[in-house]
Design an enzyme around this catalytic site. Structure first.
Site, short mmCIF file in Angstrom:
data_model
loop_
_atom_site.label_atom_id
_atom_site.label_comp_id
_atom_site.label_asym_id
_atom_site.label_seq_id
_atom_site.Cartn_x
_atom_site.Cartn_y
_atom_site.Cartn_z
N SER A 1 91.55 -44.61 -32.67
CA SER A 1 91.13 -45.03 -33.97
C SER A 1 91.66 -46.34 -34.36
O SER A 1 92.71 -46.84 -34.49
CB SER A 1 91.22 -43.77 -34.62
OG SER A 1 91.20 -43.71 -36.44
N GLU B 1 92.16 -46.28 -37.60
CA GLU B 1 93.40 -46.11 -38.43
C GLU B 1 94.85 -46.61 -37.79
O GLU B 1 96.18 -46.17 -38.79
CB GLU B 1 93.11 -44.00 -38.98
CG GLU B 1 92.54 -44.05 -39.62
CD GLU B 1 92.53 -44.53 -40.89
OE1 GLU B 1 93.67 -44.27 -41.58
OE2 GLU B 1 91.39 -45.82 -41.30
N TYR C 1 96.97 -38.95 -40.11
CA TYR C 1 96.55 -38.57 -39.52
C TYR C 1 96.03 -40.03 -38.13
O TYR C 1 96.15 -39.83 -37.35
CB TYR C 1 94.99 -38.91 -39.78
CG TYR C 1 94.03 -39.32 -38.99
CD1 TYR C 1 92.71 -38.08 -38.56
CD2 TYR C 1 92.93 -40.94 -38.65
CE1 TYR C 1 91.82 -39.01 -36.95
CE2 TYR C 1 92.51 -40.78 -38.08
CZ TYR C 1 91.94 -40.53 -37.21
OH TYR C 1 90.66 -40.32 -36.28
P1 NAP Z 1 84.17 -34.81 -36.70
O1 NAP Z 1 83.00 -35.09 -36.73
O2 NAP Z 1 85.06 -35.06 -38.08
O3 NAP Z 1 84.25 -34.02 -35.10
C1 NAP Z 1 85.48 -33.36 -34.40
C2 NAP Z 1 85.56 -31.96 -33.76
O4 NAP Z 1 86.40 -31.97 -33.94
C3 NAP Z 1 84.22 -31.39 -34.26
O5 NAP Z 1 83.47 -30.50 -33.27
C4 NAP Z 1 85.10 -30.46 -34.79
O6 NAP Z 1 85.18 -29.09 -34.69
C5 NAP Z 1 86.12 -30.81 -33.35
N1 NAP Z 1 87.90 -30.21 -33.48
C6 NAP Z 1 88.46 -29.82 -34.25
N2 NAP Z 1 89.20 -30.14 -34.54
C7 NAP Z 1 89.03 -29.13 -33.11
C8 NAP Z 1 90.30 -27.89 -32.49
N3 NAP Z 1 91.82 -27.63 -32.69
N4 NAP Z 1 89.75 -26.92 -31.13
C9 NAP Z 1 88.44 -27.80 -30.50
N5 NAP Z 1 87.77 -28.53 -31.58
C10 NAP Z 1 87.77 -28.96 -32.64
O7 NAP Z 1 84.14 -36.52 -35.84
P2 NAP Z 1 83.63 -37.25 -35.30
O8 NAP Z 1 83.31 -38.68 -36.40
O9 NAP Z 1 82.26 -36.91 -34.24
O10 NAP Z 1 84.81 -38.09 -34.33
C11 NAP Z 1 84.73 -37.59 -33.56
C12 NAP Z 1 86.34 -38.56 -32.90
O11 NAP Z 1 86.49 -39.71 -32.97
C13 NAP Z 1 87.43 -37.82 -33.13
O12 NAP Z 1 89.24 -38.16 -32.55
C14 NAP Z 1 88.37 -38.48 -34.67
O13 NAP Z 1 89.50 -38.45 -34.61
C15 NAP Z 1 87.44 -40.06 -33.41
N6 NAP Z 1 87.43 -40.77 -34.77
C16 NAP Z 1 86.61 -41.27 -35.78
C17 NAP Z 1 85.90 -42.77 -35.50
C18 NAP Z 1 84.52 -42.72 -36.99
O14 NAP Z 1 84.83 -43.51 -37.67
N7 NAP Z 1 83.39 -41.52 -37.34
C19 NAP Z 1 86.54 -43.75 -35.84
C20 NAP Z 1 87.42 -43.49 -34.98
C21 NAP Z 1 88.18 -42.37 -33.96
P3 NAP Z 1 84.25 -27.92 -35.41
O15 NAP Z 1 83.36 -28.34 -35.92
O16 NAP Z 1 84.35 -26.51 -34.78
O17 NAP Z 1 85.17 -28.29 -36.35
O1 F7E Z 2 87.22 -43.52 -46.33
C1 F7E Z 2 87.61 -45.40 -49.50
C2 F7E Z 2 88.83 -44.70 -49.39
O2 F7E Z 2 86.49 -41.07 -45.60
C3 F7E Z 2 86.80 -45.33 -46.06
C4 F7E Z 2 87.79 -41.19 -40.33
O3 F7E Z 2 86.10 -41.34 -39.25
O4 F7E Z 2 87.61 -43.40 -40.34
C5 F7E Z 2 87.29 -43.03 -41.32
O5 F7E Z 2 88.73 -43.08 -42.13
C6 F7E Z 2 87.57 -45.85 -47.29
C7 F7E Z 2 88.78 -45.49 -47.50
O6 F7E Z 2 87.48 -42.54 -43.67
C8 F7E Z 2 85.90 -42.53 -51.37
O7 F7E Z 2 90.03 -44.63 -49.65
C9 F7E Z 2 86.96 -44.55 -51.45
O8 F7E Z 2 89.80 -46.60 -47.40
O9 F7E Z 2 84.89 -43.06 -45.06
P1 F7E Z 2 86.38 -43.07 -45.29
P2 F7E Z 2 88.74 -43.59 -42.62
O10 F7E Z 2 89.37 -42.66 -43.96
O11 F7E Z 2 88.43 -45.44 -42.84
C10 F7E Z 2 87.89 -43.88 -38.87
C11 F7E Z 2 88.60 -44.95 -37.54
C12 F7E Z 2 88.62 -42.81 -38.31
O12 F7E Z 2 89.79 -42.73 -37.42
C13 F7E Z 2 88.61 -41.14 -39.31
O13 F7E Z 2 88.85 -40.08 -38.04
O14 F7E Z 2 87.08 -45.46 -48.03
N1 F7E Z 2 87.24 -44.52 -50.27
N2 F7E Z 2 86.80 -43.38 -52.43
C14 F7E Z 2 86.71 -43.08 -50.45
N3 F7E Z 2 86.91 -42.04 -48.86
C15 F7E Z 2 86.32 -40.83 -49.65
N4 F7E Z 2 86.44 -40.32 -47.53
N5 F7E Z 2 85.50 -40.76 -50.38
C16 F7E Z 2 85.91 -41.26 -51.27
O15 F7E Z 2 85.34 -41.07 -52.53
#
Ligand code: NAP
Ligand code: F7E
Length: 320
Positions: A122, A124, A146
């Protein structure tokens, strides 16, 4: 070809399953047992995929799952993925998002060492960014439990690749969104609120830091990059991004304007959503992915936000 997806019930897992089914894969998904089913995002493909119970905390369940499936490709998408929760549950986050990766790699090493492994790293990990834009060579400086856990997951993937000659690749994905995004993430929170306010179900939207900037792309584009990484001859790490960043304020403006609302009439800042340590500005350089994988993003930020608002308008109307 057989693909095994952890996190199949999540946003990315469901898009990846759609993508791999269209490519003709047999798709297996790991799901954790819960008292009620949580299959909303995969209902439309439920009869085309096979679900196996397992948990990242339970090594034996991972070994048994891999013995059963004998996968050609493993996509490790499961994680505790919501940044604010990682301060409330730092140890559990480390177990799922960090050590969970080692459990997956160990199971693969023992059961199917010839499989190809994708790790969901990520942006992050860049946190307090050390250079602009961020590339595969930019040093990491995570700002949340995270982010720290993802750095561990990233380097253990690199380490197993180098120690045991496994095909293990890491995608450093910047934020990617869709109508299937969880409601607590900022894009979906905003598009859902725009729809609810437009339809008279909500009056205000309480938000955190509006100045934060993110490089937001569309999840449907990003799962293709995951697959491309596993079609290469050699494992490697790739930044996946759009190369354009927008502020949270701009996100709110685009979403509200799309339904004819003025965001300033509805948005209120609330300390509850301010993070203990913020990631202020992420911007990715996807040149390596473009050159090596031939990958480029297809959906623009504006198109994606409008797609999400339109989907939420339909979704909310159905609930009325
Ligand atoms: P998400 O919607 O939060 O989905 C997370 C998945 O992980 C869900 O299916 C959840 O299952 C499963 N899970 C969590 N804990 C588990 C455990 N202990 N054992 C088995 N399954 C578990 O996340 P996403 O946005 O699809 O992201 C997918 C991956 O990419 C994650 O690793 C995230 O950190 C990473 N990532 C996301 C982004 C982004 O912007 N979306 C960017 C960079 C990296 P349940 O349904 O049972 O909760
Ligand atoms: O926040 C700001 C907050 O929670 C984005 C995950 O998929 O992407 C995600 O992480 C920004 C932050 O995503 C609110 O402070 C303002 O700066 O949508 P977010 P994230 O933290 O960037 C990365 C790449 C991952 O890997 C993670 O799994 O938005 N913000 N106001 C807010 N954020 C939230 N959630 N709620 C607010 O009200």
């Amino acid at each position: 070809m057989k693909a095994l997806i952890t996190g199949i019930t999540g946003q990315d897992g469901s898009y990846l399953a759609d993508f791999l089914l269209k490519k003709g894969y047999e798709v297996y998904g790991m799901v954790r047992r819960s008292s009620t089913e949580n299959f909303e995002r995969i209902t439309h493909i439920h009869d085309k995929i096979q679900l196996i119970q397992g948990d990242l905390l339970d090594e034996l369940s991972l070994i048994k799952m891999m013995e059963k499936v004998e996968p050609d490709e493993i996509y490790n998408l499961a994680a505790m993925s919501f940044v604010p929760t990682s301060w409330d549950q730092p140890i559990l986050t480390g177990e799922f998002t960090g050590i969970g990766v080692t459990r997956m790699l160990e199971a693969m090493k023992r059961v199917c060492p010839k499989a190809k492994f994708y790790q969901a790293s990520s942006s992050e990990m860049y946190g307090k960014v050390q250079e602009m834009p961020q590339t595969e060579k930019t040093p990491f400086y995570p700002r949340s439990p995270y982010g720290v856990s993802k750095v561990y997951g990233h380097y253990i993937t690199v380490n197993y690749r180098e120690s045991y000659n496994l095909f293990a690749s890491s995608g450093i994905l910047f934020n990617h969104e869709s109508p299937r995004r969880g409601l607590e993430f900022v894009t979906r929170k905003v598009t859902d609120a725009a729809a609810r306010i437009k339809l008279g179900l909500q009056k205000e939207l309480r938000m955190g830091n509006l100045d934060a900037k993110r490089d937001w792309g569309f999840a449907g584009d990003y799962v293709k990059a995951m697959w491309l990484m596993l079609q290469q001859d050699e494992p490697d790490d790739f930044v996946i991004s759009t190369g354009v960043a927008h502020s949270v304020e701009h996100l709110v403006e685009v979403a509200f304007e799309h339904v004819g609302l003025t965001w300033k009439d509805h948005v209120v800042t609330d300390q509850e959503f301010i993070r203990p340590a913020e990631v202020e500005h992420l911007l990715g350089d996807y040149k390596k992915a473009k050159d090596v994988l031939g990958w480029e993003p297809e959906v623009s930020f504006e198109e994606m936000v409008k797609m999400m608002v339109d989907a939420d308008m339909e979704h909310v109307k159905k609930q009325m």
